[in-house]
Design a protein around this motif. Sequence first.
Motif, PDB file in Angstrom:
ATOM      1  N   THR A   5       0.843  -1.188   0.000  1.00  0.00           N
ATOM      2  CA  THR A   5       0.000   0.000   0.000  1.00  0.00           C
ATOM      3  C   THR A   5       0.881   1.243   0.000  1.00  0.00           C
ATOM      4  N   PHE A   6       0.256   2.376  -0.212  1.00  0.00           N
ATOM      5  CA  PHE A   6       0.976   3.646  -0.171  1.00  0.00           C
ATOM      6  C   PHE A   6       1.202   4.044   1.281  1.00  0.00           C
ATOM      7  N   GLN A   7       2.035   5.072   1.451  1.00  0.00           N
ATOM      8  CA  GLN A   7       2.314   5.628   2.768  1.00  0.00           C
ATOM      9  C   GLN A   7       1.855   7.087   2.796  1.00  0.00           C
ATOM     10  N   GLN A  49      -3.828  12.130 -19.710  1.00  0.00           N
ATOM     11  CA  GLN A  49      -2.931  12.212 -20.856  1.00  0.00           C
ATOM     12  C   GLN A  49      -1.465  11.994 -20.484  1.00  0.00           C
ATOM     13  N   SER A  50      -1.079  12.340 -19.272  1.00  0.00           N
ATOM     14  CA  SER A  50       0.333  12.239 -18.898  1.00  0.00           C
ATOM     15  C   SER A  50       0.682  11.004 -18.073  1.00  0.00           C
ATOM     16  N   VAL A  51      -0.310  10.220 -17.699  1.00  0.00           N
ATOM     17  CA  VAL A  51      -0.033   9.075 -16.829  1.00  0.00           C
ATOM     18  C   VAL A  51       0.831   8.027 -17.521  1.00  0.00           C
ATOM     19  N   SER A  52       0.673   7.831 -18.822  1.00  0.00           N
ATOM     20  CA  SER A  52       1.497   6.828 -19.500  1.00  0.00           C
ATOM     21  C   SER A  52       2.962   7.242 -19.500  1.00  0.00           C
ATOM     22  N   ALA A  53       3.235   8.542 -19.636  1.00  0.00           N
ATOM     23  CA  ALA A  53       4.622   9.011 -19.567  1.00  0.00           C
ATOM     24  C   ALA A  53       5.203   8.761 -18.174  1.00  0.00           C
ATOM     25  N   LEU A  54       4.405   8.994 -17.146  1.00  0.00           N
ATOM     26  CA  LEU A  54       4.859   8.714 -15.787  1.00  0.00           C
ATOM     27  C   LEU A  54       5.195   7.232 -15.644  1.00  0.00           C
ATOM     28  N   GLN A  76      -6.292   7.825  -3.320  1.00  0.00           N
ATOM     29  CA  GLN A  76      -6.803   6.898  -4.338  1.00  0.00           C
ATOM     30  C   GLN A  76      -5.785   6.698  -5.455  1.00  0.00           C
ATOM     31  N   VAL A  77      -5.187   7.792  -5.899  1.00  0.00           N
ATOM     32  CA  VAL A  77      -4.190   7.699  -6.974  1.00  0.00           C
ATOM     33  C   VAL A  77      -2.944   6.968  -6.467  1.00  0.00           C
ATOM     34  N   ALA A  78      -2.547   7.221  -5.247  1.00  0.00           N
ATOM     35  CA  ALA A  78      -1.392   6.521  -4.678  1.00  0.00           C
ATOM     36  C   ALA A  78      -1.655   5.015  -4.612  1.00  0.00           C
ATOM     37  N   SER A  79      -2.852   4.624  -4.206  1.00  0.00           N
ATOM     38  CA  SER A  79      -3.205   3.194  -4.188  1.00  0.00           C
ATOM     39  C   SER A  79      -3.144   2.602  -5.589  1.00  0.00           C
ATOM     40  N   TRP A  80      -3.644   3.352  -6.562  1.00  0.00           N
ATOM     41  CA  TRP A  80      -3.624   2.888  -7.948  1.00  0.00           C
ATOM     42  C   TRP A  80      -2.192   2.719  -8.441  1.00  0.00           C
ATOM     43  N   LEU A  81      -1.309   3.662  -8.104  1.00  0.00           N
ATOM     44  CA  LEU A  81       0.091   3.560  -8.529  1.00  0.00           C
ATOM     45  C   LEU A  81       0.766   2.337  -7.912  1.00  0.00           C
ATOM     46  N   GLY A  85       2.482  -1.240  -9.803  1.00  0.00           N
ATOM     47  CA  GLY A  85       3.838  -1.741  -9.627  1.00  0.00           C
ATOM     48  C   GLY A  85       4.831  -0.780  -8.997  1.00  0.00           C
ATOM     49  N   PHE A  86       4.412   0.429  -8.678  1.00  0.00           N
ATOM     50  CA  PHE A  86       5.314   1.345  -7.976  1.00  0.00           C
ATOM     51  C   PHE A  86       5.418   0.888  -6.523  1.00  0.00           C
ATOM     52  N   ASP A  87       6.637   0.841  -6.001  1.00  0.00           N
ATOM     53  CA  ASP A  87       6.863   0.296  -4.661  1.00  0.00           C
ATOM     54  C   ASP A  87       6.817   1.329  -3.545  1.00  0.00           C
TER      55      ASP A  87
END
Length: 111
Positions: A5-7, A49-54, A76-81, A85-87
């Motif tokens: 999970t995110f912090q 539009q910019s999420v794929s670049a991220l 919510q966005v942190a959970s999605w990230l 696969g973002f650690d």
Amino acid sequence: MTAPTFQHLDAVTLERWLKDATPVTLVDIRDPSSFAIGHIPTSQHLDNQSVSALMHDAPAEQPVVVVCYHGHSSMQVASWLVAQGFDDVYSLDGGYSEWQLRFPAQVETSR
């Protein structure tokens, strides 16, 4: 097994990271005009539009900090990230509002 999970991150810690030049990917999910009026230095606007670049460009070894208006939508966005696969993902507690209140001299504009 518990899913990763995110912090949570407070503005004072983020300010210290930025002052110390700690490598961090800082993304702001507020609307484009709010971002243009003011944002945390080094942050990039994140939208559909910019999420794929991220996803492609963000260094895997760097923490990702998500900023919204008040620290709610960023969770919510942190959970999605994390699910993507973002650690090392953080939601900024209090969001941009807290940052602007605590560090008004540390606000950039895109105008």
